[in-house]
Write an enzyme that holds these catalytic residues in place. Structure first.
Site, PDB file in Angstrom:
ATOM      1  N   HIS A  93       1.237  -0.802   0.198  1.00 19.77           N
ATOM      2  CA  HIS A  93      -0.274   0.578  -0.107  1.00 19.77           C
ATOM      3  C   HIS A  93       1.096   1.268  -0.318  1.00 19.77           C
ATOM      4  O   HIS A  93       0.707   1.700  -0.651  1.00 19.77           O
ATOM      5  CB  HIS A  93      -1.043   0.085   0.859  1.00 19.77           C
ATOM      6  CG  HIS A  93      -1.442   1.313   1.597  1.00 19.77           C
ATOM      7  ND1 HIS A  93      -2.810   1.930   0.648  1.00 19.77           N
ATOM      8  CD2 HIS A  93      -1.116   2.239   2.463  1.00 19.77           C
ATOM      9  CE1 HIS A  93      -2.604   3.010   1.023  1.00 19.77           C
ATOM     10  NE2 HIS A  93      -1.907   3.648   1.804  1.00 19.77           N
TER      11      HIS A  93
ATOM     12  N   HIS B 279       1.321   5.279  -2.487  1.00 19.68           N
ATOM     13  CA  HIS B 279       1.705   6.440  -1.841  1.00 19.68           C
ATOM     14  C   HIS B 279       3.039   7.068  -3.011  1.00 19.68           C
ATOM     15  O   HIS B 279       3.093   8.749  -3.273  1.00 19.68           O
ATOM     16  CB  HIS B 279       2.056   6.899  -0.859  1.00 19.68           C
ATOM     17  CG  HIS B 279       1.133   6.451   0.450  1.00 19.68           C
ATOM     18  ND1 HIS B 279      -0.012   7.821   0.344  1.00 19.68           N
ATOM     19  CD2 HIS B 279       0.514   5.633   1.209  1.00 19.68           C
ATOM     20  CE1 HIS B 279      -1.492   7.616   1.517  1.00 19.68           C
ATOM     21  NE2 HIS B 279      -0.953   6.098   1.791  1.00 19.68           N
TER      22      HIS B 279
ATOM     23  N   SER C 250      -4.302   1.292  -4.256  1.00 14.80           N
ATOM     24  CA  SER C 250      -3.405  -0.539  -4.091  1.00 14.80           C
ATOM     25  C   SER C 250      -4.331  -0.963  -3.368  1.00 14.80           C
ATOM     26  O   SER C 250      -4.358  -2.604  -3.260  1.00 14.80           O
ATOM     27  CB  SER C 250      -2.607   0.584  -2.954  1.00 14.80           C
ATOM     28  OG  SER C 250      -3.887   1.013  -2.024  1.00 14.80           O
TER      29      SER C 250
ATOM     30  N   GLU D   5      -5.382   9.788   0.197  1.00 16.07           N
ATOM     31  CA  GLU D   5      -5.738   8.414   0.206  1.00 16.07           C
ATOM     32  C   GLU D   5      -7.105   8.300  -0.544  1.00 16.07           C
ATOM     33  O   GLU D   5      -7.331   6.918  -1.282  1.00 16.07           O
ATOM     34  CB  GLU D   5      -6.271   8.239   2.309  1.00 16.07           C
ATOM     35  CG  GLU D   5      -4.917   8.093   3.056  1.00 16.07           C
ATOM     36  CD  GLU D   5      -4.516   6.450   2.222  1.00 16.07           C
ATOM     37  OE1 GLU D   5      -4.225   6.389   1.804  1.00 16.07           O
ATOM     38  OE2 GLU D   5      -3.259   6.468   3.593  1.00 16.07           O
TER      39      GLU D   5
END
Ligand code: PHE
Ligand code: CO
Length: 285
Positions: free
Chosen positions: A136, A141, A201, A182
Site C-alpha cells: 500500500h 503513495h 492500492s 488516501e
C-alpha cells in the site's frame, strides 16, 4: 531505542510491527532480510494485478510515475527508489515498523520524509489488509511523490499537521488527508480518475470509486470536506473531486486557524450525507 507501538481506533489485535527496531523518530532500517521468496512473489502478484487495473481508472500522472518504483517482480529496496526520488522532488522514503503517532508522522512529512511500512501482508490478506503494508505505502503513495505539486502539498500537510496539533484540530485536518491523499479523485477530460493511495492500492475500490453509480462524487471544497466524517471499514460513500493538483495546493495554502474555528461550530456531515444543490460528477464510463 524502543518506542511505543501504535493502534488507531479500538482493537484487540496486537500491534503488528516490531517497534523495538525504531529510533526516536519512529524510523528504522528496511529489514530486507526478513522478506522470504514467498513475500517477493506476493508483492509481484499484487503489483501485477493492480497495474493491470490502472488504465481508465488512475490519473495519468500516477500511471506515468509508477515505473519510478523500479522492480515489480520483488519488493524494491527503499535506497534504490530514493536514488530516483531525491533528485526528482527532494523527497525520500524512510522505513517504519507500521503506523506511527500523529506528531512524528507530521514531523517526517514536514522534512520531506515519507514513512513506508516495511513488512508485507500475508498471502491470505491478498485482497484486504487492515493496516497499511509495504505494498500500500509504496504502490499507493510513492508515485505521486515524484509529482512536484503533489510533493509540495504533502510537505505543507505535514507542517499544517504540527500546527493543527497545537490548535487541537487534528481530527478535522485528518479528514483532508483521508479524502485527498488516501481517497481523492481528480477530474480529467476523459472523466474522473483516482489519485488517492487507498483507492489505487485496492483491487475493489478502484473501479468502485471511479465507475460505480453508488457513491457520490462532489467538488473538492475544504469546508465541506472537513465537516464530513469518513468510513474506515468499507468503501467510501463520498469522494471529493479535484480540478487539478494546483487546486489542492492553492486551496489548502491559506492559514487554517479561522477555518478550524468555523468548522468546529458547524454540524458534522455523515460520510454519506447528501447536500442539497451540490454538483455531482458522473461516474466514468
Ligand atoms: N495551510 C494550512 C494551515 O495553515 C496547512 C495545510 C497545508 C493543511 C496543506 C493541509 C494541507 O494550517
Ligand atoms: Co496510506
Amino acid at each position: 531505542m524502543a518506542v511505543a507501538p501504535v493502534v488507531y481506533g479500538s482493537s484487540d489485535r496486537p500491534p503488528r510491527g516490531d517497534y523495538t527496531r525504531a529510533a526516536d523518530d519512529y524510523t528504522c532500517e528496511q529489514d530486507y532480510a526478513q522478506y522470504s521468496p514467498a513475500d517477493h512473489d506476493t508483492y509481484r502478484r499484487l503489483y501485477e494485478r493492480q497495474a493491470a487495473l490502472l488504465p481508465g481508472l488512475a490519473c495519468d500522472e500516477f500511471i506515468a510515475a509508477l515505473p519510478n518504483l523500479g522492480a515489480r517482480d520483488r519488493i524494491p529496496r527503499f535506497a534504490d527508489i530514493n536514488g530516483r526520488l531525491k533528485p526528482a522532488t527532494g523527497w525520500q522514503i524512510v522505513a517504519v515498523p507500521g503506523l506511527i503517532p500523529e506528531v512524528p508522522f507530521f514531523s517526517l512529512l514536514a522534512r520531506r520524509l515519507f514513512p513506508v511500512t516495511d513488512w508485507l501482508r500475508k498471502p491470505e490478506e491478498f485482497d484486504y489488509v487492515v493496516e497499511p503494508d509495504v505494498f500500500h505505502d509504496l504502490f499507493g503513495h510513492v508515485p505521486l511523490l515524484f509529482n512536484p505539486v503533489f510533493a509540495d502539498y504533502i510537505q505543507a500537510y505535514g507542517q499544517g499537521g504540527l500546527k493543527a496539533e497545537r490548535l487541537g484540530s487534528c481530527e478535522h485536518l485528518s479528514r483532508l488527508y483521508w479524502y485527498t491523499v488516501e481517497f481523492g479523485l481528480i477530474d480529467t477530460p476523459a472523466g474522473v480518475r483516482a489519485y488517492g493511495a487507498g483507492i489505487l492500492s485496492s483491487a475493489g475500490e478502484l473501479a468502485h470509486s471511479v465507475r460505480s453509480p453508488e457513491p457520490q462524487r462532489v467538488a473538492f471544497d475544504v469546508m465541506r470536506l472537513m465537516r464530513t466524517r469518513y468510513k474506515i471499514d468499507s468503501y467510501q460513500s463520498t469522494y471529493f473531486v479535484l480540478k487539478s493538483f494546483a487546486e489542492l495546493f492553492d486551496a489548502t495554502a491559506p492559514d487554517f486557524t479561522p477555518l478550524y474555528a468555523q468548522v468546529s461550530q458547524q454540524t458534522e456531515l455523515a460520510a454519506d450525507a447528501v447536500v442539497a444543490d451540490e454538483h455531482r460528477y458522473p461516474a466514468a464510463a
